[in-house]
Scaffold this motif. Structure first.
Motif, PDB file in Angstrom:
ATOM      1  N   ASN A  61       3.777  11.215   2.139  1.00  0.00           N
ATOM      2  CA  ASN A  61       3.677  11.163   3.593  1.00  0.00           C
ATOM      3  C   ASN A  61       4.682  10.140   4.109  1.00  0.00           C
ATOM      4  OD1 ASN A  61       2.965  10.715   6.321  1.00  0.00           O
ATOM      5  ND2 ASN A  61       0.860  11.367   5.909  1.00  0.00           N
ATOM      6  N   CYS A  62       5.743  10.624   4.717  1.00  0.00           N
ATOM      7  CA  CYS A  62       6.833   9.748   5.157  1.00  0.00           C
ATOM      8  C   CYS A  62       6.407   8.784   6.259  1.00  0.00           C
ATOM      9  CB  CYS A  62       8.011  10.589   5.650  1.00  0.00           C
ATOM     10  SG  CYS A  62       8.633  11.770   4.426  1.00  0.00           S
ATOM     11  N   ALA A  63       5.326   9.109   6.978  1.00  0.00           N
ATOM     12  CA  ALA A  63       4.887   8.255   8.076  1.00  0.00           C
ATOM     13  C   ALA A  63       3.904   7.186   7.621  1.00  0.00           C
ATOM     14  CB  ALA A  63       4.252   9.105   9.174  1.00  0.00           C
ATOM     15  N   ALA A  64       3.382   7.333   6.399  1.00  0.00           N
ATOM     16  CA  ALA A  64       2.330   6.421   5.951  1.00  0.00           C
ATOM     17  C   ALA A  64       2.861   5.219   5.180  1.00  0.00           C
ATOM     18  CB  ALA A  64       1.329   7.177   5.077  1.00  0.00           C
ATOM     19  N   ILE A  65       4.152   5.202   4.853  1.00  0.00           N
ATOM     20  CA  ILE A  65       4.748   4.144   4.046  1.00  0.00           C
ATOM     21  C   ILE A  65       5.716   3.348   4.908  1.00  0.00           C
ATOM     22  CG2 ILE A  65       6.097   3.619   1.985  1.00  0.00           C
ATOM     23  CD1 ILE A  65       3.436   4.827   1.327  1.00  0.00           C
ATOM     24  N   PRO A  66       5.631   2.016   4.899  1.00  0.00           N
ATOM     25  CA  PRO A  66       6.598   1.196   5.653  1.00  0.00           C
ATOM     26  C   PRO A  66       8.030   1.505   5.218  1.00  0.00           C
ATOM     27  CG  PRO A  66       4.792  -0.152   4.837  1.00  0.00           C
ATOM     28  CD  PRO A  66       4.630   1.187   4.210  1.00  0.00           C
ATOM     29  N   GLU A  67       8.964   1.345   6.162  1.00  0.00           N
ATOM     30  CA  GLU A  67      10.358   1.687   5.907  1.00  0.00           C
ATOM     31  C   GLU A  67      10.923   0.963   4.699  1.00  0.00           C
ATOM     32  OE1 GLU A  67      14.707   1.159   8.079  1.00  0.00           O
ATOM     33  OE2 GLU A  67      12.879   1.148   9.293  1.00  0.00           O
ATOM     34  N   ASN A  68      10.538  -0.312   4.515  1.00  0.00           N
ATOM     35  CA  ASN A  68      11.114  -1.082   3.409  1.00  0.00           C
ATOM     36  C   ASN A  68      10.569  -0.654   2.045  1.00  0.00           C
ATOM     37  OD1 ASN A  68       8.571  -2.073   4.089  1.00  0.00           O
ATOM     38  ND2 ASN A  68       9.025  -4.131   3.341  1.00  0.00           N
ATOM     39  N   LEU A  69       9.482   0.138   2.021  1.00  0.00           N
ATOM     40  CA  LEU A  69       8.933   0.613   0.748  1.00  0.00           C
ATOM     41  C   LEU A  69       9.244   2.077   0.474  1.00  0.00           C
ATOM     42  CD1 LEU A  69       5.357  -1.025   0.789  1.00  0.00           C
ATOM     43  CD2 LEU A  69       7.389  -1.789  -0.450  1.00  0.00           C
ATOM     44  N   ALA A  70       9.583   2.828   1.508  1.00  0.00           N
ATOM     45  CA  ALA A  70       9.800   4.271   1.351  1.00  0.00           C
ATOM     46  C   ALA A  70      10.905   4.574   0.351  1.00  0.00           C
ATOM     47  CB  ALA A  70      10.117   4.895   2.707  1.00  0.00           C
ATOM     48  N   GLU A  71      12.009   3.808   0.408  1.00  0.00           N
ATOM     49  CA  GLU A  71      13.132   4.059  -0.480  1.00  0.00           C
ATOM     50  C   GLU A  71      12.739   3.861  -1.938  1.00  0.00           C
ATOM     51  OE1 GLU A  71      17.819   2.700  -1.018  1.00  0.00           O
ATOM     52  OE2 GLU A  71      16.591   1.855   0.591  1.00  0.00           O
ATOM     53  N   SER A  72      12.000   2.783  -2.211  1.00  0.00           N
ATOM     54  CA  SER A  72      11.562   2.518  -3.588  1.00  0.00           C
ATOM     55  C   SER A  72      10.574   3.571  -4.061  1.00  0.00           C
ATOM     56  CB  SER A  72      10.931   1.126  -3.669  1.00  0.00           C
ATOM     57  OG  SER A  72      10.364   0.913  -4.944  1.00  0.00           O
ATOM     58  N   GLN A  73       9.656   3.983  -3.166  1.00  0.00           N
ATOM     59  CA  GLN A  73       8.655   4.974  -3.543  1.00  0.00           C
ATOM     60  C   GLN A  73       9.295   6.323  -3.865  1.00  0.00           C
ATOM     61  OE1 GLN A  73       5.072   4.792  -3.771  1.00  0.00           O
ATOM     62  NE2 GLN A  73       5.661   2.651  -3.965  1.00  0.00           N
ATOM     63  N   LEU A  74      10.298   6.708  -3.097  1.00  0.00           N
ATOM     64  CA  LEU A  74      10.922   8.008  -3.291  1.00  0.00           C
ATOM     65  C   LEU A  74      11.912   8.021  -4.453  1.00  0.00           C
ATOM     66  CD1 LEU A  74      11.570   9.214   0.376  1.00  0.00           C
ATOM     67  CD2 LEU A  74      10.086  10.306  -1.312  1.00  0.00           C
ATOM     68  N   PHE A  75      12.763   6.998  -4.527  1.00  0.00           N
ATOM     69  CA  PHE A  75      13.868   7.028  -5.486  1.00  0.00           C
ATOM     70  C   PHE A  75      13.700   6.079  -6.666  1.00  0.00           C
ATOM     71  CE2 PHE A  75      15.481   7.858  -1.146  1.00  0.00           C
ATOM     72  CZ  PHE A  75      15.729   9.205  -1.295  1.00  0.00           C
TER      73      PHE A  75
END
Length: 543
Positions: free
Chosen positions: A277-291
């Motif tokens: 869920n792209c809206a549920a993760i803070p911007e600074n963590l989204a990159e680490s979570q995805l990649f």
């Protein structure tokens, strides 16, 4: 005791010479081997190392012609050869026994060693492996000792060779018994791990099969034209390809269920289905979570982390609310779509991945592109095959199918016996505009099931937001005849619903004759055909 009879350890045999090793093969020299075996067991991470050393000692130091280690599967009672020497792979695969069957089966069943001085003359010798074909008449001895731990027999160690000294035969049996005692804990751990792994694999297969059934397109509730033409047909066609899909629709319409149906209907169904869920993760963590990231890539990165794209390798990743991604993550996502590779934060190079991407959003991405908040190139990469899930207010009678499904599922969940929804309540459900779509309907029915005092959901069990004022209550007073007619209408409709449109059964439930009920059906303009079985899926998913 005859030569061909089995005899236990610790029994002195006639002719034994305990003063010297008759063949010059004194077993005192094997003490360092026991130490080395003990060291191997204590440092081994699996059973292969210790067993390999055991078989090596049997072949090299005990000069045995053949040796086997069998293990017992307690769930099936089957004893099979786990490792061996002197046997071909085909012969090893044939070495399967039941409890009490043959020499090996008797050792496992009794938990006591068996020594057979003349193997080919023993009635319990089965030659299940077929390795002894043509060897009849040879004076080969056979030793078989149990691998025991805490009173449980886990398997056996067996070996054969020709012995000239009975004392040496007995010494080798005692040596194998000591080895069996040493490796028993490692064997126990191996069996536990194997059983647990097999159970997990079976559970995993069962869960994947259940998910595939649950999210099959035919299991998504709804037979409205909007669902049949715009959703089901596209799911069937898209699932067979690997094209990127963009699912559009309002919040709560069931976009995740559609994504699941696409994945579990594809040739990737047995591979991972990762949701993000792209809206549920803070911007600074989204990159680490995805990649993902490498150890030490940033403060707090204590170990290497594989992102969702790597975890989904071979399968599907579902990016919900993709319109909420930051510009930085949008740029990286574009690279994935273009190059089919990702790069961890702090990584030194790209990592190739095989992932199908399904994205979803309730926002107007084209408008966001015009406003400059969403990358145009990324939009066109995602928008290869757009699919719109219609809102609930456009799905007509699907509201009733979904409501019936939620009544059944919530009744089971709360241990209640709610069987149906009254006609006034159904009318309220059908006339409501459902801004929250299927998710809101589910919440409404859950509340109604909890509040229901009998086996029916009544209008007063529904929330105030559905209690819209009627023309009667707002404009004029209603007479007694009209009220009685309304009640009669509701009772007849409920009886027809309960009888699945069977007029005779409905008349009996109402205490009327079929002829009288027919007159009243005409009076109220009710067609009993409307209550015949519709397409329903009591165990289906809502979408």
């Amino acid at each position: 005791m005859t030569d061909t009879a089995a005899f236990p350890l610790g029994v002195t045999l006639p002719g034994d010479d305990f003063s010297q090793c008759g063949t010059g093969e004194c077993r005192v020299t094997l003490l360092p081997t026991l130490y080395r075996l003990n060291e191997s067991i204590s440092t081994a991470t699996d059973l292969a190392g210790p067993l390999g050393l055991v078989l090596e000692v049997m072949q090299r130091d005990l000069k045995m012609d053949r040796g086997t280690v069998t293990l017992l599967d307690r769930r099936t009672g089957r004893i099979s050869i786990h490792d061996s020497f002197g046997l071909t792979e085909e012969e090893e695969n044939r070495g399967i026994y039941s409890l009490g069957e043959g020499i090996t089966g008797k050792v496992v069943e009794s938990g006591t060693p068996i020594i057979v001085p003349r193997l080919h003359e023993d009635p319990d010798f089965l030659d299940r492996t077929g390795a002894h074909s043509g060897e009849r008449g040879q004076k080969t001895a056979y030793l078989c000792v149990p691998i025991r731990l805490g009173g449980r027999v886990l398997g056996t160690i067996g070996g054969e060779r020709r012995y000239l000294s009975r004392r040496l035969l007995k010494q080798d049996a005692e040596f194998l018994a000591a080895i069996a005692l040493m490796i028993a804990p490692a064997v126990e751990l191996h069996l536990i791990a194997s059983v647990e792994r097999l159970a997990l694999e079976q559970e995993n297969r069962a869960l994947k099969h259940a998910l595939k059934e649950k999210f099959h397109p035919q299991s998504i509730i709804g037979n409205s034209k909007a669902m049949m033409a715009d959703v089901y047909e596209l799911i069937e066609k898209v699932a067979k390809t690997r094209v990127t899909v963009l699912i559009l629709g309002e919040s709560g319409v069931g976009k995740e269920l559609v994504a699941s149906a696409i994945h579990y209907g594809s040739d990737r169904a047995e591979k991972p289905f990762i949701k993000f869920n792209c809206a549920a993760i803070p911007e600074n963590l989204a990159e680490s979570q995805l990649f993902g990231h490498e150890k030490g890539a940033f403060t707090g990165a204590m170990a290497q982390h594989k992102g969702h794209f790597e975890q989904a390798h071979g399968g599907t990743i579902f990016l919900d609310e993709v319109g909420e991604l930051s510009s930085t993550v949008q740029a990286k996502l574009l690279r994935v779509l273009q190059d089919r590779s990702i790069e961890r934060i702090g990584g030194r190079g790209p990592i190739r991945i095989d992932v199908r991407i399904i994205a979803a959003t309730n926002r107007d991405l084209a408008q966001m592109v015009a406003e400059g908040t969403f990358r145009e190139d990324l939009f066109y990469r995602l928008n290869v095959l757009p699919m719109t899930v219609p809102p609930l207010r456009q799905r007509g009678s699907d509201v009733i199918l979904l409501a019936d499904h939620f009544v059944a599922s919530k009744s089971r969940a709360y241990g209640k016996d709610v069987k149906r929804i009254s006609t006034p309540a159904l009318n309220m459900l059908m006339s409501y505009h459902w801004p929250g779509n299927v998710r809101e309907l589910e919440n409404v029915i859950e509340r109604a099931v909890i509040l229901s005092d009998d086996d029916v959901i009544h209008a007063w069990n529904l929330p105030p937001s559905l209690q819209a004022p009627t023309a009667d209550s707002a404009g004029r007073s209603v007479g007694l005849d009209e009220k009685l007619g309304s009640i009669e209408f509701e009772l007849i409709v409920d009886a027809l619903k309960a009888s699945n449109g069977n007029v005779a059964a409905a008349a009996e439930a109402l205490g009327l004759t079929r002829r009288v009920l027919g007159i009243r059906l005409q009076r109220h303009g009710i067609d009993f055909h409307d209550f015949r079985t519709a397409r329903r899926h009591p165990e289906a998913s809502a979408g």
